[in-house]
Every structure is written in structure tokens, then in C-alpha cells.
Design a protein around this motif. Structure first.
Motif, short mmCIF file in Angstrom:
data_model
loop_
_atom_site.label_atom_id
_atom_site.label_comp_id
_atom_site.label_asym_id
_atom_site.label_seq_id
_atom_site.Cartn_x
_atom_site.Cartn_y
_atom_site.Cartn_z
N ASP A 1 64.47 44.25 72.01
CA ASP A 1 65.32 43.40 72.87
C ASP A 1 66.32 44.46 73.61
O ASP A 1 67.14 43.87 74.26
N ASP A 2 65.75 45.64 73.81
CA ASP A 2 66.41 46.55 74.61
C ASP A 2 65.93 46.39 76.07
O ASP A 2 64.69 46.37 76.27
N GLU A 3 67.02 46.36 76.82
CA GLU A 3 66.58 46.13 78.40
C GLU A 3 65.61 47.36 78.80
O GLU A 3 66.19 48.63 78.68
N LEU A 4 64.62 47.17 79.62
CA LEU A 4 63.71 48.08 80.00
C LEU A 4 64.56 49.00 81.14
O LEU A 4 65.49 48.58 81.76
N PRO A 5 64.09 50.19 81.26
CA PRO A 5 64.52 51.15 82.14
C PRO A 5 64.29 50.72 83.71
O PRO A 5 63.31 49.99 83.72
N GLN A 6 65.13 50.90 84.38
CA GLN A 6 65.23 50.44 85.80
C GLN A 6 63.53 50.70 86.65
O GLN A 6 63.28 49.90 87.42
N ARG A 7 63.09 51.68 86.15
CA ARG A 7 61.89 52.37 86.88
C ARG A 7 60.93 51.38 86.52
O ARG A 7 59.82 51.17 87.17
N PHE A 8 61.02 50.32 85.40
CA PHE A 8 59.91 49.41 85.17
C PHE A 8 60.18 48.11 85.50
O PHE A 8 59.50 46.96 85.54
N VAL A 9 61.27 47.89 86.34
CA VAL A 9 61.82 46.64 86.76
C VAL A 9 61.97 46.71 88.39
O VAL A 9 62.54 47.54 88.86
N GLN A 10 61.56 45.79 89.17
CA GLN A 10 61.96 45.62 90.63
C GLN A 10 62.68 44.67 90.85
O GLN A 10 62.46 43.60 90.11
N TYR A 11 63.39 44.62 92.06
CA TYR A 11 64.35 43.46 92.46
C TYR A 11 63.55 42.63 93.83
O TYR A 11 63.62 43.63 94.41
N LYS B 1 67.03 36.41 82.43
CA LYS B 1 67.35 37.09 81.40
C LYS B 1 66.78 38.59 81.37
O LYS B 1 65.97 38.88 82.27
N PRO B 2 67.44 39.45 80.67
CA PRO B 2 67.00 40.97 80.81
C PRO B 2 65.44 41.16 80.43
O PRO B 2 64.97 40.31 79.81
N ILE B 3 64.71 42.11 81.33
CA ILE B 3 63.43 42.09 80.94
C ILE B 3 63.32 43.24 79.84
O ILE B 3 63.86 44.53 79.97
N THR B 4 62.77 42.76 78.69
CA THR B 4 62.76 43.38 77.35
C THR B 4 61.39 43.77 76.93
O THR B 4 60.37 43.19 77.61
N GLN B 5 61.09 44.75 76.00
CA GLN B 5 59.78 44.76 75.38
C GLN B 5 59.45 43.53 74.95
O GLN B 5 57.80 43.20 75.05
N ARG B 6 59.97 42.64 74.26
CA ARG B 6 59.56 41.32 73.80
C ARG B 6 59.08 40.67 74.85
O ARG B 6 58.23 39.65 74.72
N VAL B 7 59.57 40.57 76.00
CA VAL B 7 59.21 39.61 77.11
C VAL B 7 58.01 40.21 77.76
O VAL B 7 57.12 39.55 78.12
N VAL B 8 57.85 41.58 77.69
CA VAL B 8 56.47 42.25 78.28
C VAL B 8 55.27 41.56 77.35
O VAL B 8 54.30 41.15 77.78
N LEU B 9 55.64 41.87 76.16
CA LEU B 9 54.41 41.31 75.17
C LEU B 9 54.30 40.07 75.29
O LEU B 9 53.00 39.48 75.22
#
Length: 390
Positions: free
Chosen positions: A367-377, A324-332
């Protein structure tokens, strides 16, 4: 505290206390419709899962035989006391070595527009020691000592005039399979976990009780006064003889209030064997082989008893759903899975907190997907949360 001191009694080997009401009892609606609907859902679950019903029923029968609960046969609502019905459910704890299933009661439940039981009772002050200080002190001792009070809350009687405020319903499936929605009414005769004032009543009762033994057992009463967190003893000593005296004296003090200290545990195997020889109930263990001894927990932190070190469980973080997309909710949610009261992981978790700060400044929706700089693949193609640093 004034209410507690004026109402506490010692009868037939155990203490009796009352609820400190902050509202008129007549303002409390009985919450019957909510409790009934929840009981109907529970009855349906019991029909689908007879094993769960048997476990549930056996716990309540044990409670009844021990005088913890009693049946309510009168149908009329008493006019001189509060009446409240508590919804309840089963909570499973597979990691527990003693109690796999626990019945949890909800004193914060309420009908629409009505008050909950917890809103009508003062919660009382927090009389427990600071967790950080307690864990630091615990590790300063050569010999570690832990134990807990068996069913601590349920060892304190609740005065008669407050017992109708802790009623509950249970399906009569054992004797009436044809009508799963026929319920028996019970009420608690003891202080039960789930009411907001219960932790205060337990701590206040113990502190009140141990004052009787301050001169006779000064070291043990000091330990129970400063090293008891709710129902857990977290303490230690410099040598085996001191540890043995502390534990035996504490056991004597608590038994005089109908409370049993059990699951005695230590990093010293000689002390463990001595406790067993003295008749104290030691912590359940699988084997003398250290590789087979399960991790214990000290105030929620996994503790390797044999080698005497704490560990931090990060399995919850590893179970992040990367599909699933990484969102602010997921981070919290991820941040909330880290239980670290001493701050062992602060050099790492501070990064996560800083990142949360930046996400708030960006005013992202939950539930907005985080900008790419916050996510690594990762190499496996899945997304992994990345601690971003400027």
C-alpha cells in the motif's frame, strides 16, 4: 481414474459416480457450526429481501422436484459414512440471458483446526483441452459452432454412500416466519459444482459415455472428445450440412446420457434457422437485427456473432478509482482484470508485467504510493496509471 472406472454405473438413463476419498471419512468433521452461522446470516438477508428468498426457494424446490436434492429427516448422524454441511450463497449474473441467480456451495469451508471436504477428496486430473488451442481451432472453421450442456454437473448421480457429505441447511421461512433460525436439512443426490473433483467427474463421465458411439458417430464423438471444455462445446465446420450433422449427432449422443445440449450458436444465420426448425434450442436472441443481438461469450471472451470477431473487455481497467493513491496493490488488481487467454493484448500487457517486475525489485509495500515516474496526471486532475518504459 482407476477409482472412476471401477465405480461408474449407468442406472435409469443417467450415470452414477462416487467421490474418490484420499482420507478416512471419519477424519472429516461435519462443519455444522460454520454452515449454521452462514445460514443464520442468510436468513437475516432473506428477511430484509423477500424477493431474494423467493428466488432462492424456487430454485431449491425445482431441484427437489427434479430429484437433484432431497430432504434429510433422520436426526442421528450415520456412523458408516462422511457427513459434511456446505455453506452457500447467491451469486448474481446480470449479463446471463438464462440464469440470473445461481446458488454457490462452499466445499472448502471448515471449522478451525478441521479439514474441509475438498481436502479429503482427490481432485482428479484436468481432462479439458488447452484453451489456447481450442480458441485457435474455433476460428479456423468457416462456420462456428457453440453450445453448452444444461446443468451438466447435476445430470450425474452421486452414489448413496457419499450423499451425506454434501448436506446443506436452508431456513424454513416459508412455513415458519416466527423462527428464522429453524432450518431444514437437504442433501445432494447429484454431482454439484463446488466440490474439487466435480470437473473431473463430469469430463471423465462424458469421455466414458461417448466411447459407446465412436463407430456410429465418429465425427461427433471426436468433437465431443476434443472440443468440449467443461460443459461448453467450442467447435466448427466447413459447411452447413457438415455443421448440422455434427450438432444433431452430438445432441443424440448426449441425450442418451440425460444431458441436453442447448444455446446453439453460430456465425451463420442459415444454420441458426435450420437448428430452430430441427427443434434444437438455439441461443437466446433479441432480434434478427444484428445491432440488437447481444455479444456472446466463448470461454469468457466476448464474441461478436454477426461479424465473427473476438473483443476484449477492458471496462474493469477504466473503472480504476483515481481518487485513491496508486499503489502496488492497485496495479496488481488492474492486471488481474485482464482476461486474455490467447494473448491478443500481449504487446500492451507485457508493459504492465514489466512494470510489476520493477515494483517488486524496489521492494515496495503493498500500500505504498508509487513513485511519481509511474503515475501521470490527466487533464482532469485525476491520477491515471501510466505504463512506464525505460
Amino acid at each position: 481414474m482407476q477409482h472412476f472406472k471401477s465405480s461408474v454405473r449407468f442406472n435409469s438413463g443417467r450415470y452414477e459416480v462416487g467421490f474418490p476419498w484420499k482420507r478416512d471419512k471419519q477424519e472429516l468433521n461435519d462443519n455444522f457450526s460454520v454452515a449454521e452461522n452462514r445460514a443464520k446470516s442468510l436468513a437475516k438477508r432473506f428477511i430484509r429481501d423477500p424477493t431474494l428468498f423467493k428466488q432462492y426457494f424456487e430454485i431449491l424446490k425445482e431441484y427437489e422436484s427434479q430429484g437433484i436434492i432431497e430432504r434429510v429427516f433422520q436426526t442421528e448422524k450415520p456412523t458408516d459414512r462422511a457427513v459434511f454441511y456446505l455453506p452457500h450463497q447467491a451469486v448474481f449474473r446480470q449479463e446471463s440471458l438464462t440464469t440470473k441467480i445461481r446458488i454457490v456451495f462452499d466445499a472448502s469451508s471448515h471449522e478451525d483446526g478441521q479439514l474441509a471436504l475438498n481436502e479429503c477428496i482427490w481432485p482428479g486430473a484436468n481432462l479439458n483441452p488447452n484453451i489456447f488451442h481450442l480458441l485457435i481451432y474455433f476460428h479456423l472453421n468457416t462456420i462456428a459452432i457453440t453450445a453448452d450442456i444444461e446443468r451438466a454437473f447435476l445430470q450425474i448421480s452421486l452414489r448413496d454412500e457419499d450423499r451425506d457429505a454434501v448436506r446443506f441447511l436452508f431456513p424454513e421461512l416459508e412455513s415458519n416466519q416466527s423462527n428464522p433460525y429453524k432450518f431444514q436439512v437437504y442433501r445432494f443426490k447429484r454431482v454439484m459444482f463446488g466440490v474439487n473433483v466435480s470437473p473431473f467427474l463430469l469430463s471423465a463421465t462424458i469421455k466414458y459415455h461417448i466411447e459407446k458411439y465412436r463407430e456410429q458417430y465418429p465425427a461427433a464423438t471426436e468433437m465431443l472428445d476434443t472440443c468440449l471444455y467443461v460443459d461448453d462445446v467450442i467447435s466448427g465446420a466447413e459447411n452447413i450440412s457438415q455443421a448440422l450433422k455434427l450438432s444433431k449427432d452430438a445432441d443424440t449422443i448426449m441425450k442418451s446420457a440425460s444431458m441436453t445440449l442447448r444455446k446453439w450458436n453460430s456465425n451463420n444465420q442459415t444454420l441458426m434457422r435450420t437448428w430452430k426448425g430441427e427443434g434444437l434450442e438455439i441461443h437466446p436472441r433479441h432480434s434478427e437485427d444484428s445491432s440488437q443481438i447481444p455479444l456472446s461469450k466463448v470461454l469468457g471472451i466476448p464474441w461478436n456473432v454477426v461479424h465473427d470477431y473476438f473483443t476484449i473487455d477492458v471496462k474493469g481497467l477504466m473503472e480504476l478509482d483515481t481518487s485513491k493513491p496508486i499503489t502496488q496493490r492497485v496495479v496488481l488488481q488492474s492486471a488481474g482484470k485482464i482476461y486474455d487467454p490467447v494473448g491478443f493484448l500481449s504487446p500492451y500487457t507485457i508493459r504492465l508485467k514489466c512494470q510489476l517486475q520493477e515494483l517488486w525489485l524496489r521492494k515496495l509495500a503493498w500500500d505504498d504510493e508509487l513513485p511519481q515516474r509511474f503515475v501521470q496526471y490527466g487533464h482532469n486532475g485525476g491520477q491515471n496509471f501510466h505504463f512506464y518504459q525505460n
